[in-house]
Design an enzyme around this catalytic site. Structure first.
Site, mmCIF file in Angstrom:
data_model
loop_
_atom_site.group_PDB
_atom_site.id
_atom_site.type_symbol
_atom_site.label_atom_id
_atom_site.label_comp_id
_atom_site.label_asym_id
_atom_site.label_seq_id
_atom_site.Cartn_x
_atom_site.Cartn_y
_atom_site.Cartn_z
ATOM 1 C CB CYS A 239 17.799 18.805 10.477
ATOM 2 S SG CYS A 239 18.793 17.340 10.790
ATOM 3 N NE ARG B 167 24.086 17.438 10.434
ATOM 4 C CZ ARG B 167 22.823 17.626 10.816
ATOM 5 N NH1 ARG B 167 21.901 17.942 9.943
ATOM 6 N NH2 ARG B 167 22.479 17.503 12.085
HETATM 7 C C1 BEZ Z 1 20.206 17.916 14.665
HETATM 8 O O1 BEZ Z 1 20.164 18.789 15.513
HETATM 9 O O2 BEZ Z 1 19.864 18.102 13.515
HETATM 10 C C2 BEZ Z 1 20.729 16.568 15.062
HETATM 11 C C3 BEZ Z 1 21.765 16.501 15.962
HETATM 12 C C4 BEZ Z 1 22.234 15.258 16.341
HETATM 13 C C5 BEZ Z 1 21.678 14.108 15.820
HETATM 14 C C6 BEZ Z 1 20.653 14.193 14.887
HETATM 15 C C7 BEZ Z 1 20.175 15.428 14.497
#
Ligand code: BEZ
Length: 236
Positions: free
Chosen positions: A54, A137
């Site tokens: 993110c 997402r």
């Molecule tokens: C992230 O790195 O944004 C992420 C990865 C897995 C689950 C939730 C967020």
């Protein structure tokens, strides 16, 4: 079974009016989509603040924000975190994170707090078999009349391609502006698709037009100048 039905009912579809909501954001309150009438908007969700994928996405989107704004498009983010978490995360990004040459990145587009998941549920951003407490997402492209024009969902592990999101925006606007469709991998300057000829007369006109290339009766392309595309789609 009941759960499955509820999920289906709450998934907006392409062509639907964007579900309405009021929300608190890092840039003040918003009333969506009313506040964005006359503009394109991209409403996108991310799973959680203070997570690496993110963070890379927010930095990239903030870095490109002016490019989207120049195409009359506003960005609005969302996650199921509270306002103070959002503020702390965005401050950390600005003060501490350097990634792929981007640093001192200030996120100035609104980030919605959605602790009760009200908005996320309305937009089908919660996909329980992926994660029941985090939004996937999701990316919603909403036109100036408040109609959903494209929806893209990615799983939690997959960071988005922001060149592709910009390409989608330009392709949607070009299709509206010129009454054409865009072929695979289209970018401004590439040939576009025109509909089948409606009569023998138009079929003959097409054969005589050096700008039009018909590979068969159902598959005709025509040239569309890059500058003409950009001057039209970036002006509104
Ligand atoms: C992230 O790195 O944004 C992420 C990865 C897995 C689950 C939730 C967020």
């Amino acid at each position: 079974m009941e759960n499955q039905e509820q999920q289906v009912v709450s998934m907006p579809r392409i062509g639907d009016p964007a579900p309405e909501f009021k929300a608190v954001t890092t840039q003040g309150d918003i009333n969506f989509p009313a506040d964005y009438k006359g503009k394109w908007s991209i409403l996108f969700s991310h799973p959680a603040d203070f997570t690496p994928v993110c963070t890379s996405e927010f930095m990239t989107f903030a870095h490109l924000e002016k490019q989207f704004n120049a195409a009359n498009c506003e960005l609005i983010g969302l996650s199921i975190d509270g306002l103070y978490s959002h503020i702390a995360w965005l401050r950390t990004i600005k003060e501490k994170i350097e990634y792929k040459g981007m640093k001192d990145i200030e996120v100035t587009f609104p980030l919605i707090e959605d602790i009760k998941m009200d908005v996320a549920k309305k937009y089908g951003m919660i996909q329980p078999n992926e994660d029941s407490t985090k939004a996937v997402r999701a990316v919603f492209f909403i036109d100036p009349k408040g109609i959903i024009r494209t929806i893209i969902y990615y799983p939690l592990s997959l960071g988005r391609n922001f060149d592709e999101l910009y390409r989608v925006l330009l392709a949607l606007k070009t299709a509206d502006e010129f009454g054409i469709a865009t072929p695979a991998d289209w970018r401004p300057g590439d040939d576009v698709i025109i509909g089948p000829a409606g009569s023998c007369g138009t079929a003959q006109e097409r054969m005589d037009d050096s700008n039009i290339d018909c590979k068969d009766w159902f598959f005709c392309t025509k040239k569309l100048d890059k500058d003409e595309v950009l001057s039209k789609v970036l002006s509104k």
